[in-house]
Design a protein around this motif. Structure first.
Motif, PDB file in Angstrom:
ATOM      1  N   GLY A  33      31.141  59.252  51.033  1.00 41.46           N
ATOM      2  CA  GLY A  33      31.785  59.177  49.735  1.00 41.46           C
ATOM      3  C   GLY A  33      33.213  59.681  49.811  1.00 41.46           C
ATOM      4  N   THR A  34      33.956  59.456  48.736  1.00 45.98           N
ATOM      5  CA  THR A  34      35.318  59.977  48.640  1.00 45.98           C
ATOM      6  C   THR A  34      35.367  61.043  47.546  1.00 45.98           C
ATOM      7  OG1 THR A  34      36.111  58.423  46.953  1.00 45.98           O
ATOM      8  CG2 THR A  34      36.201  57.699  49.270  1.00 45.98           C
ATOM      9  N   VAL A  35      36.340  61.915  47.661  1.00 42.35           N
ATOM     10  CA  VAL A  35      36.480  62.968  46.645  1.00 42.35           C
ATOM     11  C   VAL A  35      36.793  62.356  45.284  1.00 42.35           C
ATOM     12  CG1 VAL A  35      37.100  64.771  48.280  1.00 42.35           C
ATOM     13  CG2 VAL A  35      38.912  63.357  47.282  1.00 42.35           C
ATOM     14  N   GLU A  36      37.495  61.226  45.278  1.00 39.90           N
ATOM     15  CA  GLU A  36      37.825  60.576  44.011  1.00 39.90           C
ATOM     16  C   GLU A  36      36.578  60.027  43.324  1.00 39.90           C
ATOM     17  OE1 GLU A  36      41.371  60.778  46.557  1.00 39.90           O
ATOM     18  OE2 GLU A  36      39.393  59.912  46.909  1.00 39.90           O
ATOM     19  N   GLU A  37      35.622  59.544  44.111  1.00 43.55           N
ATOM     20  CA  GLU A  37      34.378  59.038  43.523  1.00 43.55           C
ATOM     21  C   GLU A  37      33.571  60.167  42.888  1.00 43.55           C
ATOM     22  OE1 GLU A  37      33.402  55.086  46.211  1.00 43.55           O
ATOM     23  OE2 GLU A  37      33.128  57.065  47.129  1.00 43.55           O
TER      24      GLU A  37
ATOM     25  N   ILE B  74      29.570  72.556  31.681  1.00 41.35           N
ATOM     26  CA  ILE B  74      29.429  73.164  33.007  1.00 41.35           C
ATOM     27  C   ILE B  74      28.900  72.099  33.958  1.00 41.35           C
ATOM     28  CG2 ILE B  74      28.223  74.907  34.378  1.00 41.35           C
ATOM     29  CD1 ILE B  74      28.081  76.627  31.826  1.00 41.35           C
ATOM     30  N   VAL B  75      29.574  71.934  35.079  1.00 38.99           N
ATOM     31  CA  VAL B  75      29.140  70.985  36.104  1.00 38.99           C
ATOM     32  C   VAL B  75      29.055  71.745  37.420  1.00 38.99           C
ATOM     33  CG1 VAL B  75      29.523  68.768  37.223  1.00 38.99           C
ATOM     34  CG2 VAL B  75      30.395  69.140  34.898  1.00 38.99           C
ATOM     35  N   ASN B  76      27.853  71.868  37.936  1.00 42.59           N
ATOM     36  CA  ASN B  76      27.642  72.530  39.224  1.00 42.59           C
ATOM     37  C   ASN B  76      27.563  71.483  40.326  1.00 42.59           C
ATOM     38  OD1 ASN B  76      27.409  75.192  38.108  1.00 42.59           O
ATOM     39  ND2 ASN B  76      25.335  74.694  37.433  1.00 42.59           N
ATOM     40  N   ILE B  77      28.242  71.747  41.425  1.00 42.50           N
ATOM     41  CA  ILE B  77      28.232  70.811  42.551  1.00 42.50           C
ATOM     42  C   ILE B  77      27.107  71.227  43.499  1.00 42.50           C
ATOM     43  CG2 ILE B  77      29.556  69.673  44.349  1.00 42.50           C
ATOM     44  CD1 ILE B  77      30.685  69.334  41.483  1.00 42.50           C
ATOM     45  N   ALA B  78      26.018  70.476  43.480  1.00 45.86           N
ATOM     46  CA  ALA B  78      24.899  70.720  44.397  1.00 45.86           C
ATOM     47  C   ALA B  78      25.059  69.782  45.596  1.00 45.86           C
ATOM     48  CB  ALA B  78      23.566  70.521  43.682  1.00 45.86           C
ATOM     49  N   SER B  79      23.987  69.177  46.058  1.00 46.38           N
ATOM     50  CA  SER B  79      24.045  68.283  47.212  1.00 46.38           C
ATOM     51  C   SER B  79      22.735  67.534  47.324  1.00 46.38           C
ATOM     52  CB  SER B  79      24.283  69.081  48.501  1.00 46.38           C
ATOM     53  OG  SER B  79      24.100  68.262  49.649  1.00 46.38           O
TER      54      SER B  79
ATOM     55  N   ASP C 202      23.065  61.714  40.861  1.00 46.07           N
ATOM     56  CA  ASP C 202      23.358  61.361  42.253  1.00 46.07           C
ATOM     57  C   ASP C 202      24.713  60.675  42.381  1.00 46.07           C
ATOM     58  OD1 ASP C 202      21.193  62.307  43.637  1.00 46.07           O
ATOM     59  OD2 ASP C 202      20.049  60.460  43.509  1.00 46.07           O
ATOM     60  N   VAL C 203      25.394  60.980  43.462  1.00 45.55           N
ATOM     61  CA  VAL C 203      26.554  60.187  43.896  1.00 45.55           C
ATOM     62  C   VAL C 203      26.413  60.163  45.422  1.00 45.55           C
ATOM     63  CG1 VAL C 203      28.048  62.243  43.728  1.00 45.55           C
ATOM     64  CG2 VAL C 203      29.075  59.960  43.898  1.00 45.55           C
ATOM     65  N   SER C 204      25.488  59.261  45.874  1.00 47.98           N
ATOM     66  CA  SER C 204      24.989  59.386  47.246  1.00 47.98           C
ATOM     67  C   SER C 204      24.947  58.088  48.024  1.00 47.98           C
ATOM     68  CB  SER C 204      23.581  60.009  47.214  1.00 47.98           C
ATOM     69  OG  SER C 204      22.659  59.131  46.586  1.00 47.98           O
TER      70      SER C 204
ATOM     71  N   PRO D 296      25.982  65.064  45.575  1.00 50.76           N
ATOM     72  CA  PRO D 296      26.641  64.112  46.466  1.00 50.76           C
ATOM     73  C   PRO D 296      25.944  64.039  47.819  1.00 50.76           C
ATOM     74  CG  PRO D 296      28.183  65.755  45.593  1.00 50.76           C
ATOM     75  CD  PRO D 296      26.800  66.242  45.319  1.00 50.76           C
ATOM     76  N   ALA D 297      25.967  62.849  48.399  1.00 48.88           N
ATOM     77  CA  ALA D 297      25.762  62.751  49.841  1.00 48.88           C
ATOM     78  C   ALA D 297      27.064  63.215  50.494  1.00 48.88           C
ATOM     79  CB  ALA D 297      25.415  61.318  50.223  1.00 48.88           C
ATOM     80  N   ALA D 298      27.142  63.119  51.786  1.00 51.15           N
ATOM     81  CA  ALA D 298      28.302  63.664  52.490  1.00 51.15           C
ATOM     82  C   ALA D 298      29.598  63.002  52.030  1.00 51.15           C
ATOM     83  CB  ALA D 298      28.130  63.486  53.993  1.00 51.15           C
ATOM     84  N   VAL D 299      30.580  63.829  51.785  1.00 53.18           N
ATOM     85  CA  VAL D 299      31.932  63.405  51.431  1.00 53.18           C
ATOM     86  C   VAL D 299      32.863  64.017  52.462  1.00 53.18           C
ATOM     87  CG1 VAL D 299      33.748  63.547  49.679  1.00 53.18           C
ATOM     88  CG2 VAL D 299      31.349  63.263  48.977  1.00 53.18           C
TER      89      VAL D 299
END
Length: 252
Positions: free
Chosen positions: A218-222, A141-146, A244-246, A189-192
């Protein structure tokens, strides 16, 4: 395009909420590249029709779902299991930003709408699919937070609070399931740049960019690249965790 790591999803089935566009669609495509069959759950029937053309028709299923509705989620789960027989991966990507305004001015009905989609939605989807995963003793399970859930963006109180809730939900559920074969993680993620930018003011978009040390969105691919690992069998000792992907914005 740089070399892409290959994660083997052969024989796996993934459900992606908000899968018709943006981050959700990119994640679905990345998992499908690895051999997964996918179910795209989204409230936008027209967007689902456009998205389905990007996949092998035999390996994709769509469902019009209100993730904040218990019955709607249950019906989508049942339809998915009827079509593919199992769900190995759940990615909860459906979300909205809500309006950009101060707490003092924030309409309570808008607060409730953001909370319902962004926090109640992941809860209901996890609640619906975890029992099935427990039966097989396997799941990712992977939840997309921010990053907003960690830092609290000004003039985005409902969005920030909802994503903080997703982080806490992930940690709680991950610990509940730690001694099973199910791993539960979230990303911040930071803003994508996606269609969600249309819901924000330019001032808020500029604020978000100013906070990213890499000075780019960021990009959706990242994002999809990180989710692919978290959704894979190789992610075996990470659970109840936040990634993080920020672009350097995250500090803890």
């Amino acid at each position: 395009m740089q070399h892409r790591n290959h994660y083997d999803f052969s024989g796996r089935h993934a459900v992606i909420t908000g899968g018709a566009a943006g981050i959700g669609l990119a994640i679905a495509q990345r998992l499908a590249e690895g051999g997964a069959s996918v179910s795209l759950w989204d409230r936008d029937a027209e967007a689902l029709e456009h998205a389905i053309g990007r996949f092998d028709r035999e390996r994709v299923h769509t469902a019009v779902v209100d993730v904040a509705g218990e019955q709607s989620v249950a019906e989508a789960r049942d339809a998915t299991l009827a079509r593919f027989g199992k769900v190995d991966v759940l990615v909860t990507s459906a979300g909205i930003t809500g309006p950009n305004m101060s707490v003092a001015d924030y309409p309570p009905e808008e607060w409730d709408r953001v909370m319902n989609i962004n926090l109640r939605g992941p809860f209901l989807c996890c609640r619906a699919l975890v029992p099935h995963m427990r039966e097989k003793d396997y799941g990712r399970i992977v939840n997309i937070a921010s990053i907003a859930g960690k830092e609290g963006n000004p003039n985005a109180s409902a969005y920030s609070a909802s994503k903080a809730g997703v982080i806490a939900l992930t940690k709680s559920l991950g610990k509940e399931l730690a001694q099973t074969g199910i791993r539960v993680n979230c990303i911040t993620p930071a803003a994508v740049r996606t269609g969600m930018f249309a819901q924000m003011t330019q001032q808020h978009i500029d604020y978000m960019l100013s906070k990213i040390p890499m000075s780019r969105f960021g990009t959706v691919e990242e994002v999809a690249a990180l989710v692919a690992w978290l959704a894979s069998a190789e992610c075996s000792f990470s659970t109840a965790a936040v990634f993080d992907v920020s672009g350097g914005r995250g500090t803890y």
